[in-house]
Design a protein around this motif. Structure first.
Motif, mmCIF file in Angstrom:
data_model
loop_
_atom_site.group_PDB
_atom_site.id
_atom_site.type_symbol
_atom_site.label_atom_id
_atom_site.label_comp_id
_atom_site.label_asym_id
_atom_site.label_seq_id
_atom_site.Cartn_x
_atom_site.Cartn_y
_atom_site.Cartn_z
ATOM 1 N N THR A 122 -54.519 -80.087 -7.531
ATOM 2 C CA THR A 122 -54.529 -80.753 -6.073
ATOM 3 C C THR A 122 -53.576 -81.088 -5.756
ATOM 4 N N SER A 145 -63.853 -82.618 -4.101
ATOM 5 C CA SER A 145 -62.816 -83.496 -5.284
ATOM 6 C C SER A 145 -63.985 -85.187 -5.495
ATOM 7 N N THR A 172 -59.980 -79.639 -4.090
ATOM 8 C CA THR A 172 -60.253 -79.479 -3.145
ATOM 9 C C THR A 172 -61.517 -80.125 -1.770
ATOM 10 N N SER A 225 -50.800 -80.703 -2.652
ATOM 11 C CA SER A 225 -50.933 -81.788 -1.391
ATOM 12 C C SER A 225 -49.813 -82.417 -1.378
#
Length: 79
Positions: free
Chosen positions: A30, A62, A59, A34
């Motif tokens: 994750t 989360s 995602t 990003s």
């Protein structure tokens, strides 16, 4: 080193260590998504597919992943 593991035993054979590895993989995937979204624009075969799936899990889930990380950290520190 985990003192509960016998000599030569993999971390994937111990359930707590396995959960820790899975959570670290999801969190890392994750984070990579990003930082480098161009790596995840399309589904690629092989290892990138596995990292893509980990990033999607991280995602979409989360709050659950972060709660699991906090619980695993507390369990590792205090028990």
């Amino acid at each position: 080193r985990n003192p509960e593991l016998p000599e030569g035993m993999s971390a994937l054979l111990n359930f707590q260590s396995f959960l820790t590895c899975v959570l670290l993989f999801i969190c890392t995937s994750t984070y990579l998504k990003s930082q480098r979204p161009s790596m995840f624009r399309e589904k690629k075969p092989g290892l990138f597919s596995l990292v893509y799936k980990g990033a999607v899990i991280g995602t979409r889930l989360s709050p659950w992943v972060s709660a699991s990380c906090l619980l695993m950290a507390a369990w590792t520190l205090f028990f």
